[in-house]
Design a protein around this motif. Sequence first.
Motif, PDB file in Angstrom:
ATOM      1  N   ILE A 179       6.939  11.049  10.212  1.00 31.82           N
ATOM      2  CA  ILE A 179       6.561  10.530   8.679  1.00 31.82           C
ATOM      3  C   ILE A 179       7.631  10.144   8.013  1.00 31.82           C
ATOM      4  CG2 ILE A 179       5.611  11.720   6.611  1.00 31.82           C
ATOM      5  CD1 ILE A 179       4.475  14.011   8.509  1.00 31.82           C
ATOM      6  N   MET A 180       8.823  10.596   8.023  1.00 31.65           N
ATOM      7  CA  MET A 180       9.997  10.143   7.233  1.00 31.65           C
ATOM      8  C   MET A 180      10.341   8.716   7.530  1.00 31.65           C
ATOM      9  SD  MET A 180      14.240  11.331   7.320  1.00 31.65           S
ATOM     10  CE  MET A 180      14.178  10.147   8.769  1.00 31.65           C
ATOM     11  N   LEU A 181      10.230   8.401   8.823  1.00 26.82           N
ATOM     12  CA  LEU A 181      10.606   6.828   9.111  1.00 26.82           C
ATOM     13  C   LEU A 181       9.488   6.132   8.630  1.00 26.82           C
ATOM     14  CD1 LEU A 181      12.072   7.270  12.539  1.00 26.82           C
ATOM     15  CD2 LEU A 181      13.445   6.706  10.401  1.00 26.82           C
ATOM     16  N   GLY A 182       8.250   6.591   8.657  1.00 24.56           N
ATOM     17  CA  GLY A 182       7.050   5.671   8.412  1.00 24.56           C
ATOM     18  C   GLY A 182       7.030   5.568   6.906  1.00 24.56           C
ATOM     19  N   ALA A 183       7.222   6.513   6.179  1.00 22.34           N
ATOM     20  CA  ALA A 183       7.405   6.198   4.643  1.00 22.34           C
ATOM     21  C   ALA A 183       8.369   5.470   4.255  1.00 22.34           C
ATOM     22  CB  ALA A 183       7.647   7.596   3.830  1.00 22.34           C
TER      23      ALA A 183
ATOM     24  N   GLY B 223       7.063   1.853   5.400  1.00 24.76           N
ATOM     25  CA  GLY B 223       5.983   1.539   4.485  1.00 24.76           C
ATOM     26  C   GLY B 223       6.234   1.257   3.278  1.00 24.76           C
ATOM     27  N   SER B 224       7.404   1.342   2.720  1.00 25.77           N
ATOM     28  CA  SER B 224       7.888   1.149   1.302  1.00 25.77           C
ATOM     29  C   SER B 224       8.294  -0.213   1.173  1.00 25.77           C
ATOM     30  CB  SER B 224       9.014   2.125   0.975  1.00 25.77           C
ATOM     31  OG  SER B 224      10.233   1.803   1.617  1.00 25.77           O
ATOM     32  N   PHE B 225       8.656  -0.794   2.339  1.00 28.56           N
ATOM     33  CA  PHE B 225       9.018  -2.323   2.252  1.00 28.56           C
ATOM     34  C   PHE B 225       8.010  -3.382   1.836  1.00 28.56           C
ATOM     35  CE2 PHE B 225      12.389  -0.672   5.108  1.00 28.56           C
ATOM     36  CZ  PHE B 225      13.617  -0.994   4.480  1.00 28.56           C
ATOM     37  N   LYS B 226       8.036  -4.153   1.088  1.00 28.59           N
ATOM     38  CA  LYS B 226       7.089  -5.022   0.576  1.00 28.59           C
ATOM     39  C   LYS B 226       7.542  -6.447   0.883  1.00 28.59           C
ATOM     40  CE  LYS B 226       5.394  -2.200  -3.356  1.00 28.59           C
ATOM     41  NZ  LYS B 226       4.973  -2.181  -4.622  1.00 28.59           N
ATOM     42  N   LEU B 227       6.441  -7.184   1.425  1.00 29.95           N
ATOM     43  CA  LEU B 227       6.791  -8.587   2.133  1.00 29.95           C
ATOM     44  C   LEU B 227       5.795  -9.397   0.995  1.00 29.95           C
ATOM     45  CD1 LEU B 227       7.537 -10.546   4.180  1.00 29.95           C
ATOM     46  CD2 LEU B 227       5.541 -10.311   5.284  1.00 29.95           C
TER      47      LEU B 227
ATOM     48  N   LEU C 178       3.689 -12.437  -0.367  1.00 29.95           N
ATOM     49  CA  LEU C 178       2.818 -13.391   0.304  1.00 29.95           C
ATOM     50  C   LEU C 178       2.686 -14.584  -0.428  1.00 29.95           C
ATOM     51  CD1 LEU C 178       0.215 -10.657   1.396  1.00 29.95           C
ATOM     52  CD2 LEU C 178       1.869 -11.820   2.659  1.00 29.95           C
ATOM     53  N   GLY C 179       3.142 -14.689  -1.579  1.00 29.51           N
ATOM     54  CA  GLY C 179       2.907 -15.739  -2.940  1.00 29.51           C
ATOM     55  C   GLY C 179       1.935 -15.531  -3.760  1.00 29.51           C
ATOM     56  N   GLY C 180       2.127 -16.168  -4.789  1.00 32.98           N
ATOM     57  CA  GLY C 180       1.155 -15.930  -5.898  1.00 32.98           C
ATOM     58  C   GLY C 180       1.163 -14.640  -6.296  1.00 32.98           C
ATOM     59  N   GLY C 181       2.208 -13.772  -6.325  1.00 35.76           N
ATOM     60  CA  GLY C 181       2.435 -12.471  -6.747  1.00 35.76           C
ATOM     61  C   GLY C 181       1.841 -11.354  -5.942  1.00 35.76           C
ATOM     62  N   ALA C 182       1.216 -11.594  -4.903  1.00 34.66           N
ATOM     63  CA  ALA C 182       0.600 -10.633  -4.089  1.00 34.66           C
ATOM     64  C   ALA C 182       1.696 -10.241  -2.997  1.00 34.66           C
ATOM     65  CB  ALA C 182      -0.568 -11.193  -3.105  1.00 34.66           C
ATOM     66  N   THR C 183       1.834  -9.038  -2.595  1.00 37.25           N
ATOM     67  CA  THR C 183       2.789  -8.589  -1.667  1.00 37.25           C
ATOM     68  C   THR C 183       1.931  -7.725  -0.606  1.00 37.25           C
ATOM     69  OG1 THR C 183       3.071  -6.423  -2.910  1.00 37.25           O
ATOM     70  CG2 THR C 183       4.503  -8.352  -3.380  1.00 37.25           C
ATOM     71  N   PHE C 184       2.611  -7.493   0.652  1.00 45.58           N
ATOM     72  CA  PHE C 184       1.873  -6.982   1.734  1.00 45.58           C
ATOM     73  C   PHE C 184       3.066  -5.611   2.155  1.00 45.58           C
ATOM     74  CE2 PHE C 184       2.240  -5.830   6.142  1.00 45.58           C
ATOM     75  CZ  PHE C 184       0.965  -5.114   6.506  1.00 45.58           C
ATOM     76  N   SER C 185       2.335  -4.665   2.260  1.00 48.63           N
ATOM     77  CA  SER C 185       3.359  -3.264   2.919  1.00 48.63           C
ATOM     78  C   SER C 185       2.365  -2.481   3.629  1.00 48.63           C
ATOM     79  CB  SER C 185       3.888  -2.300   1.583  1.00 48.63           C
ATOM     80  OG  SER C 185       2.840  -1.860   0.838  1.00 48.63           O
ATOM     81  N   LEU C 186       3.025  -1.868   4.630  1.00 48.54           N
ATOM     82  CA  LEU C 186       2.262  -1.039   5.462  1.00 48.54           C
ATOM     83  C   LEU C 186       1.808   0.338   5.024  1.00 48.54           C
ATOM     84  CD1 LEU C 186       4.310  -1.355   8.791  1.00 48.54           C
ATOM     85  CD2 LEU C 186       1.855  -2.168   8.506  1.00 48.54           C
ATOM     86  N   GLY C 187       2.432   0.877   3.863  1.00 47.37           N
ATOM     87  CA  GLY C 187       2.041   1.869   3.260  1.00 47.37           C
ATOM     88  C   GLY C 187       2.467   3.045   4.125  1.00 47.37           C
ATOM     89  N   THR C 188       2.424   4.241   3.574  1.00 43.84           N
ATOM     90  CA  THR C 188       2.964   5.438   4.125  1.00 43.84           C
ATOM     91  C   THR C 188       2.206   5.673   5.514  1.00 43.84           C
ATOM     92  OG1 THR C 188       3.549   6.566   2.415  1.00 43.84           O
ATOM     93  CG2 THR C 188       3.295   8.023   4.319  1.00 43.84           C
TER      94      THR C 188
ATOM     95  N   GLY D 240       0.215   3.169   7.431  1.00 44.02           N
ATOM     96  CA  GLY D 240       0.567   2.321   8.258  1.00 44.02           C
ATOM     97  C   GLY D 240       2.020   2.201   8.856  1.00 44.02           C
ATOM     98  N   GLY D 241       2.949   2.772   8.230  1.00 41.22           N
ATOM     99  CA  GLY D 241       4.286   2.887   8.569  1.00 41.22           C
ATOM    100  C   GLY D 241       4.497   4.245   9.601  1.00 41.22           C
ATOM    101  N   ALA D 242       3.600   5.150   9.113  1.00 42.13           N
ATOM    102  CA  ALA D 242       3.743   6.284  10.002  1.00 42.13           C
ATOM    103  C   ALA D 242       3.160   6.228  11.417  1.00 42.13           C
ATOM    104  CB  ALA D 242       2.968   7.513   9.484  1.00 42.13           C
TER     105      ALA D 242
END
Length: 381
Positions: A211-215, A218-222, A224-234, A236-238
């Motif tokens: 869970i710790m590693l997943g959080a 999941g906190s990293f944001k990629l 995507l252009g146009g102000g949008a970002t993608f992250s796995l969230g807690t 998806g990361g978990a």
Amino acid sequence: MDFVQSLSGNAVFMIFLTLVLGYALGRISFAGIEFGTSGVLIVALIFGALGMEVPSVIGTAGLGLFLACVGLSAGPTFFSNLKANFWGYIATTAAVLLGASLTVTLAVKAFGLPLDLALGVMAGAMTSTASLATTKEVFGDQSAAGVGYGLAYVFGIISVLLFVQLLPKLLKVDIAAENDKLPKLPAAKAGKEKALTEIDAPGVFVVCLAIMLGALLGSFKLPLGGGATFSLGTGGGAIIAGIAVSSIGHIGKIKLTAPKSTLVPLRDLGIAWFLLQNGAAAGPKFVSTLEQYGVMLLLIGALISCVSLLFAYAVARFVFRIPLFGALGATTGAMTAAPSLNALIGVSKDDRVASFYAACQPIATVGLVVLPNFLVAVLGG
């Protein structure tokens, strides 16, 4: 009266009262169908409409706990399963995105639904908070997206939950025979296992580590252009962290696997927390949205859920010939329907279906983050 008011204001009492009643409700059979842990959602909706509030961190932590346990269970068969069915998982997820796109387009063109509201309904039908976040970034926090999400979310959970329970019954499948078609677990190396050191015998340390590693992941944001970002969230990361940790198995002499006797109850508790918080949050919106928009949004949300899950199951089962329980696992992953995976594990009585969910869920999360921007470009803002 004062005593009753005191109890209703006691957050710990209300949370565990909801869990107790939800578990009890989930055990009741309705025409052979049990809601299981999702009974918590129904009770939380009622209490939420009556004013109960649950901190959002409980829902986030619950989802992380659930998906970390799923990842730890899926790890041993994940990579071999992914290699065997890679294109099937891509196609299954694409089928969900196609089904959602077609029904959103229908809602906008045929029913005149505002696009931001339609995309909110889609996010709820897919139970995807990441998709809702992207829609809000496009249209602003004052958009109607959250309203649509709150109404469609409930059916988004229940539709897939019923599907994974009803289909095996309708097909009168032999559960043991279907489970035999799933990937086999690799044989344990007993000598090597005995040489490893356990931080704690139940393996709670391993779950917390995932869970710790997943959080963190999941906190990293990629961008995507146009102000949008993608992250796995807690969540998806978990699930990815759980897969990675259990696949590695150990660091030096420290054991990084947890027994099923630990993963199963923690998995169930995690999804119960998630449903508790989300049900309580959706309760007030559910009533007010029905009053404002009537049943139209409910029907559109149901249409999005049903079309998407049927597209996904058909592709997985009949195009790529994935075994029944594997196809249902892939469908729950492509729908990002974590509670339904819990129900599917209960139906199949086999944790191996989790590897099919784990293969599709991260792909679907990416797709549902990108999809609102694509639909805005196609249909216009």
